[in-house]
Design an enzyme around this catalytic site. Sequence first.
Site, PDB file in Angstrom:
ATOM      1  N   LYS A  89       0.813  -1.215   0.000  1.00 31.49           N
ATOM      2  CA  LYS A  89       0.000   0.000   0.000  1.00 31.49           C
ATOM      3  C   LYS A  89       0.847   1.267   0.000  1.00 31.49           C
ATOM      4  O   LYS A  89       0.375   2.325  -0.395  1.00 31.49           O
ATOM      5  CB  LYS A  89      -0.973  -0.029   1.161  1.00 31.49           C
ATOM      6  CG  LYS A  89      -2.000  -1.158   0.996  1.00 31.49           C
ATOM      7  CD  LYS A  89      -3.056  -1.145   2.070  1.00 31.49           C
ATOM      8  CE  LYS A  89      -4.139  -2.175   1.797  1.00 31.49           C
ATOM      9  NZ  LYS A  89      -3.701  -3.564   2.093  1.00 31.49           N
TER      10      LYS A  89
HETATM   11  C1  LIG Z   1      -4.411  -4.618   1.676  1.00 32.11           C
HETATM   12  C2  LIG Z   1      -3.685  -5.897   1.586  1.00 32.11           C
HETATM   13  C3  LIG Z   1      -4.137  -6.927   0.765  1.00 32.11           C
HETATM   14  C4  LIG Z   1      -5.425  -6.822  -0.018  1.00 32.11           C
HETATM   15  O1  LIG Z   1      -5.325  -5.848  -1.026  1.00 32.11           O
HETATM   16  P1  LIG Z   1      -6.654  -5.293  -1.724  1.00 32.11           P
HETATM   17  O2  LIG Z   1      -6.192  -4.188  -2.596  1.00 32.11           O
HETATM   18  O3  LIG Z   1      -7.546  -4.810  -0.612  1.00 32.11           O
HETATM   19  O4  LIG Z   1      -7.268  -6.415  -2.464  1.00 32.11           O
HETATM   20  C5  LIG Z   1      -3.349  -8.056   0.658  1.00 32.11           C
HETATM   21  N1  LIG Z   1      -2.203  -8.195   1.351  1.00 32.11           N
HETATM   22  C6  LIG Z   1      -1.757  -7.231   2.160  1.00 32.11           C
HETATM   23  C7  LIG Z   1      -0.497  -7.443   2.913  1.00 32.11           C
HETATM   24  C8  LIG Z   1      -2.467  -6.041   2.309  1.00 32.11           C
HETATM   25  O5  LIG Z   1      -1.996  -5.077   3.097  1.00 32.11           O
END
Ligand SMILES: *Cc1c(COP(=O)(O)O)cnc(C)c1O
Length: 465
Positions: free
Chosen positions: A113
């Site tokens: 993210k």
């Molecule tokens: C947020 C997250 C996900 C899921 O991602 P999305 O975009 O919500 O599908 C998977 N793995 C990790 C480590 C995350 O932080």
Amino acid sequence: MEYVSTRGGAPALGFEDVLLSGLARDGGLFVPANWPAIAPEEIAALGGMDYAGIAARIVRPFIGNDTLDDDALLQLAQATYAGFEHPDVAPLRQIDDDTWLLELFHGPTLAFKDFALQLLGRLFEHVLARRGARITIVGATSGDTGSAAIEACRGRANLDIFMLHPEGRVSEVQRRQMTTVVVDNVFNLAVGGTFDDCQDLVKALFADHALRDELSLSAVNSINWARVMGQTAYYFSAAARLGAVGEELTFVVPTGNFGNVYSAYVARQMGLPISRLVVASNRNDILYRFYTDGDMSIAGVEPSLSPSMDIQVSSNFERLMFDLMDRDGAAVAAAMQAFRNEGSLPGAAALRDGARTLFEGQRVDDDETLEVIRDVHETSGVLLDPHTAVGVGAARKSARDGRKRIVLATAHPAKFPDAVESATGVRPAPPPHLADLLDRPEVATSIANEVGAVRDFVRGHAAAT
Ligand SMILES: *Cc1c(COP(=O)(O)O)cnc(C)c1O
């Protein structure tokens, strides 16, 4: 570039307004009015560029020149990715004959993210300064979004951030990455409920138009288009670095809110030759049931070893639905209304038939997750975090077809040390900048799962009132 709402009932907006407002006024999500194309020769040329250069090129068509000209955009991208600890920013690591990990955890909070949110924080600051405006960011997190958003917004001018997390349902490391950020413009709210409750509270605040105007509410969770945009570049960089630009690729994406895998879809709409997207779920398997049985029915959320994927209603799926329904916003609005009321999406089987040539769903439970972590450590010496392990497990369940498969490694193993240690006996160490995390003081406010309580808190603490 103009953006339209997936529910067809809000005016089209330009990039800056989409960035600042997050959700459209009709409750829909913004998507570009059309998909910009990148020619095959240009995709091949990305291989000679650094990550910031690739990112600037990929996001270019989505941001107007009046917001940032080419030089300013490149500088902003360079500042964004300079803070990542690996020189390649998003390195690839091969783990077997046809499978690579795309390591997306070298940013400040050790999860993918950071790629979009570090960019978003800088875009907010730039646009707010240009406009002389101030905003209040409200977000919901199942763990990683919160820390990445807080890290991206801490101390930035002209904004406050309120982050809701489900109390007791995020890992200690995840919680501490949020609650140990003690600065004036950051507020952590621990809600007595699930992640979906947190998300519903945020949606309720946005649905209150008077409050929305009063506080200039804005979103950083994955419903914000800029998040999706900021994740698209690493699909291009992975293909370019693999020297596989002319080949059809498979990406395997550990999925919760469908933001990351939707970014892959965007890359494909822009011209990247992706022939398969494997949507990897844990025991919270609504997307697996959708792709496998053509049924999208809400079940209760159950905690798992991969908490950032403990989601039933995947917000960004609506963006894919919009295309699958030929961009008929009124039809999407009606389907989403029925989904909310009845807990089951009407017409899901027909949608699945439209999606199945590209998408596939796989489900990996906690026992399988631990077994994958153990096995990959034993065979290749690599430690996987549980989310990434769901991805590798899904890749293994998916049929081999001779194509190269890239599994997105979405978090650093040190973010989930207990699961990694129980599978391998090895406790992964955090990188140096987080070594003293467990000793730092925490600040958070416990709050009831009630929209009134959250609204009053935000109103009482936001500087934009
Ligand atoms: C947020 C997250 C996900 C899921 O991602 P999305 O975009 O919500 O599908 C998977 N793995 C990790 C480590 C995350 O932080």
